[in-house]
Design a protein around this motif. Structure first.
Motif, PDB file in Angstrom:
ATOM      1  N   HIS A 264      44.767  17.334  37.617  1.00 49.14           N
ATOM      2  CA  HIS A 264      45.597  16.403  36.153  1.00 49.14           C
ATOM      3  C   HIS A 264      45.873  17.719  35.234  1.00 49.14           C
ATOM      4  N   ALA A 265      45.096  18.460  34.803  1.00 56.18           N
ATOM      5  CA  ALA A 265      45.492  19.362  33.637  1.00 56.18           C
ATOM      6  C   ALA A 265      46.261  20.397  34.129  1.00 56.18           C
ATOM      7  N   GLU A 266      46.248  20.651  35.550  1.00 56.58           N
ATOM      8  CA  GLU A 266      47.257  21.698  36.051  1.00 56.58           C
ATOM      9  C   GLU A 266      48.611  21.159  36.734  1.00 56.58           C
ATOM     10  N   ARG A 267      48.583  19.878  36.453  1.00 59.30           N
ATOM     11  CA  ARG A 267      49.922  18.969  36.810  1.00 59.30           C
ATOM     12  C   ARG A 267      50.029  19.156  38.138  1.00 59.30           C
ATOM     13  N   TYR A 268      48.838  19.298  39.101  1.00 58.34           N
ATOM     14  CA  TYR A 268      48.814  19.012  40.571  1.00 58.34           C
ATOM     15  C   TYR A 268      49.534  20.333  41.170  1.00 58.34           C
ATOM     16  N   GLN A 269      49.544  21.351  40.485  1.00 54.26           N
ATOM     17  CA  GLN A 269      50.009  22.591  41.002  1.00 54.26           C
ATOM     18  C   GLN A 269      48.923  23.378  41.470  1.00 54.26           C
ATOM     19  N   TRP A 270      47.582  23.036  41.226  1.00 55.06           N
ATOM     20  CA  TRP A 270      46.303  23.603  41.892  1.00 55.06           C
ATOM     21  C   TRP A 270      46.271  22.570  43.309  1.00 55.06           C
ATOM     22  N   ARG A 271      45.836  23.372  44.269  1.00 50.90           N
ATOM     23  CA  ARG A 271      45.410  22.725  45.494  1.00 50.90           C
ATOM     24  C   ARG A 271      44.181  21.908  45.429  1.00 50.90           C
ATOM     25  N   HIS A 272      44.126  20.551  45.902  1.00 54.06           N
ATOM     26  CA  HIS A 272      42.880  19.902  45.922  1.00 54.06           C
ATOM     27  C   HIS A 272      41.624  20.417  46.008  1.00 54.06           C
ATOM     28  N   GLY A 273      41.574  21.271  47.141  1.00 50.49           N
ATOM     29  CA  GLY A 273      40.348  21.957  47.575  1.00 50.49           C
ATOM     30  C   GLY A 273      39.937  22.926  46.376  1.00 50.49           C
ATOM     31  N   ALA A 274      40.727  23.615  45.961  1.00 51.06           N
ATOM     32  CA  ALA A 274      40.452  24.621  44.847  1.00 51.06           C
ATOM     33  C   ALA A 274      39.930  24.153  43.667  1.00 51.06           C
ATOM     34  N   ALA A 275      40.459  22.807  43.152  1.00 57.19           N
ATOM     35  CA  ALA A 275      39.936  22.117  42.112  1.00 57.19           C
ATOM     36  C   ALA A 275      38.601  21.449  42.591  1.00 57.19           C
ATOM     37  N   VAL A 276      38.360  20.827  43.678  1.00 60.09           N
ATOM     38  CA  VAL A 276      36.979  20.376  43.973  1.00 60.09           C
ATOM     39  C   VAL A 276      35.981  21.491  44.093  1.00 60.09           C
ATOM     40  N   SER A 277      36.402  22.863  44.556  1.00 62.44           N
ATOM     41  CA  SER A 277      35.373  23.820  44.465  1.00 62.44           C
ATOM     42  C   SER A 277      34.736  24.044  43.151  1.00 62.44           C
ATOM     43  N   VAL A 278      35.617  24.117  42.255  1.00 65.52           N
ATOM     44  CA  VAL A 278      35.298  24.266  40.722  1.00 65.52           C
ATOM     45  C   VAL A 278      34.262  23.232  40.335  1.00 65.52           C
ATOM     46  N   GLY A 279      34.829  22.038  40.775  1.00 69.78           N
ATOM     47  CA  GLY A 279      34.215  20.893  40.466  1.00 69.78           C
ATOM     48  C   GLY A 279      32.620  20.837  41.044  1.00 69.78           C
ATOM     49  N   MET A 280      32.532  21.372  42.150  1.00 69.98           N
ATOM     50  CA  MET A 280      31.236  21.330  42.947  1.00 69.98           C
ATOM     51  C   MET A 280      30.317  22.379  42.221  1.00 69.98           C
ATOM     52  N   MET A 281      30.922  23.422  41.692  1.00 68.65           N
ATOM     53  CA  MET A 281      30.319  24.428  40.999  1.00 68.65           C
ATOM     54  C   MET A 281      29.786  23.885  39.437  1.00 68.65           C
ATOM     55  N   PHE A 282      30.714  23.133  38.853  1.00 68.63           N
ATOM     56  CA  PHE A 282      30.090  22.197  37.695  1.00 68.63           C
ATOM     57  C   PHE A 282      28.844  21.306  38.053  1.00 68.63           C
ATOM     58  N   ALA A 283      29.050  20.526  38.982  1.00 69.78           N
ATOM     59  CA  ALA A 283      28.203  19.672  39.552  1.00 69.78           C
ATOM     60  C   ALA A 283      26.785  20.506  39.485  1.00 69.78           C
ATOM     61  N   ALA A 284      26.841  21.603  40.433  1.00 67.25           N
ATOM     62  CA  ALA A 284      25.543  22.323  40.555  1.00 67.25           C
ATOM     63  C   ALA A 284      24.804  22.880  39.296  1.00 67.25           C
ATOM     64  N   GLU A 285      25.731  23.433  38.291  1.00 71.36           N
ATOM     65  CA  GLU A 285      25.067  23.774  37.144  1.00 71.36           C
ATOM     66  C   GLU A 285      24.599  22.678  36.337  1.00 71.36           C
ATOM     67  N   LEU A 286      25.449  21.727  36.254  1.00 75.65           N
ATOM     68  CA  LEU A 286      25.095  20.431  35.679  1.00 75.65           C
ATOM     69  C   LEU A 286      23.468  19.861  36.254  1.00 75.65           C
ATOM     70  N   ALA A 287      23.279  20.049  37.450  1.00 75.73           N
ATOM     71  CA  ALA A 287      22.082  19.572  37.950  1.00 75.73           C
ATOM     72  C   ALA A 287      20.922  20.543  37.599  1.00 75.73           C
ATOM     73  N   ARG A 288      21.237  21.801  37.832  1.00 75.49           N
ATOM     74  CA  ARG A 288      20.181  22.931  37.403  1.00 75.49           C
ATOM     75  C   ARG A 288      19.847  22.934  36.005  1.00 75.49           C
ATOM     76  N   LEU A 289      20.786  22.610  35.152  1.00 70.52           N
ATOM     77  CA  LEU A 289      20.534  22.465  33.652  1.00 70.52           C
ATOM     78  C   LEU A 289      19.884  21.318  33.474  1.00 70.52           C
ATOM     79  N   SER A 290      19.838  20.302  34.036  1.00 69.28           N
ATOM     80  CA  SER A 290      19.080  19.040  33.991  1.00 69.28           C
ATOM     81  C   SER A 290      17.882  18.814  34.369  1.00 69.28           C
ATOM     82  N   GLY A 291      17.437  20.030  35.363  1.00 74.22           N
ATOM     83  CA  GLY A 291      16.152  20.190  35.775  1.00 74.22           C
ATOM     84  C   GLY A 291      15.872  19.709  37.184  1.00 74.22           C
ATOM     85  N   ARG A 292      17.159  19.266  37.816  1.00 74.23           N
ATOM     86  CA  ARG A 292      17.012  18.722  39.117  1.00 74.23           C
ATOM     87  C   ARG A 292      17.284  19.582  40.113  1.00 74.23           C
ATOM     88  N   LEU A 293      17.770  20.729  40.182  1.00 71.32           N
ATOM     89  CA  LEU A 293      18.383  21.514  41.314  1.00 71.32           C
ATOM     90  C   LEU A 293      17.780  22.746  40.869  1.00 71.32           C
TER      91      LEU A 293
END
Length: 368
Positions: A264-293
């Motif tokens: 949405h921020a990129e006005r859909y100029q980013w490929r969906h896969g590229a955005a999800v890739s960053v999203g997975m990195m964020f989710a992994a760091e969120l889980a790591r910092l919360s002591g889960r992963l």
């Protein structure tokens, strides 16, 4: 393509994966499948609308020729990518169907990538409250994600997929031959969803990619077909148990909460896969910092995504914009943000209402 250039396993029979539930349907994976869609359209259909993007104009005309004689076939050319997923484009399709006197016994074929199958599904679900739908995805993303599971939708100015319907197709036909003409970048973008399935459910996917990334990402190899079949099998099992996303199906959104906000921020100029890739990195760091992963599994995200040349970072200064968009995400309940995270490899769970400071700290880990 000459005989010497035929894909490995070119004569292998099609694989059929059944999506269970109240409206069961097959997902068929193989080669040369577009040549005969009539068995999937079924009896009683008179008119067929093929929804396709401009880039597939010639291929859509060829597909039409395979159906002419049995059906009255119309073509609806819609914009490329996310530009197709607008209410104005859906209205154009409805207009074509209305002028052709489409009835409930007629059918829609979604022929294109994930955006086109999302749109075609929404059009089929809403015309006369539902007509027959056959999805023929032509991208890796469409095959392993968008076309399977019955989620249909369009975007609004406020966010992605906020308007839509759950609507099961009659069949999903995945002709691997359609992928051989795609650019490598297009194939790699689709691999973000494949990687997602590896982390949430099936580590064999990650092993195949790490063992030989070139063969894993080549549509002509058995390794590639195996990855497609594993990915679709996971999605079929999940959506068969939870069609309308009341619980289990939410795990398929791993990496998508931030990913959709980036799109949405990129006005859909980013490929969906590229955005999800960053999203997975964020989710992994969120889980790591919360002591889960563990560090090992979190670091494996970065290693595999970079092996596929997918992005793993995003500009630090965009956090407030992304946060505001995430608060409108479909998984949000009231003001409570919810994220799919991992407790371990293949052990997804929901992290509800994380502290804002934890979210920002995880974002700083992927910021650049």
């Amino acid at each position: 393509m000459t005989d010497n250039e035929m894909p490995d396993g070119a004569n292998e029979p099609a694989t059929e994966i059944l999506v269970a539930g109240d409206r069961q349907y097959p997902v068929v994976i193989g080669r040369g499948l577009r040549d005969d869609l009539a068995p999937y359209l079924g009896a009683g259909v008179n008119k067929v609308l093929i929804v396709h993007p401009p880039t597939l104009g010639a291929a859509a005309a060829e597909l039409r020729q395979t159906l002419v004689g049995r059906y009255e076939v119309l073509l609806a050319e819609v914009p490329d990518a996310e530009a197709a997923k607008r209410v104005e484009v859906a209205a154009f399709c409805w207009q074509v169907m209305g002028q052709a006197d489409f009835t409930r016994s007629d059918a829609v074929i979604g022929f294109g990538g994930g955006a086109v199958t999302d749109l075609a599904g929404f059009v089929a679900a809403t015309w006369l409250r539902g007509v027959r739908l056959v999805q023929v995805p032509t991208t890796l993303l469409g095959m392993v994600d968008a076309a399977v599971g019955g989620k249909t939708g369009i975007n609004t100015a406020e966010g992605k997929n906020l308007v839509g319907a759950f609507y099961a197709p009659a069949a999903v036909v995945c002709d691997l031959d359609t992928l051989t003409s795609l650019s490598r970048n297009e194939i790699l973008a689709g691999f973000a969803e494949v990687v997602k399935y590896g982390f949430i459910a099936e580590p064999e996917i990650l092993d195949i990619i790490e063992r030989d990334v070139d063969r894993a990402t080549d549509p002509n190899t058995p390794e590639f077909r195996r990855l497609v079949e594993l990915s679709i099998g996971i999605k079929a099992r999940v959506v068969g148990q939870d069609f309308t996303e009341q619980g289990l199906r939410e795990i398929l959104n791993y990496g998508h909460t931030l990913g959709h906000a980036i799109e949405h921020a990129e006005r859909y100029q980013w490929r969906h896969g590229a955005a999800v890739s960053v999203g997975m990195m964020f989710a992994a760091e969120l889980a790591r910092l919360s002591g889960r992963l563990s560090d090992e599994v979190a670091d494996r995200h970065k290693r595999i995504l970079e092996l596929l040349t997918l992005p793993t970072t995003y500009p630090l200064g965009r956090w407030q914009t992304l946060l505001a968009t995430m608060q409108r995400d479909k998984k949000t309940r009231g003001n409570l943000l919810r994220f799919i995270v991992l407790d371990d490899l293949a052990r997804p769970t929901i992290l509800a209402g994380p502290d804002q400071s934890l979210l920002f700290a995880a974002y700083q880990e992927i910021g650049e």
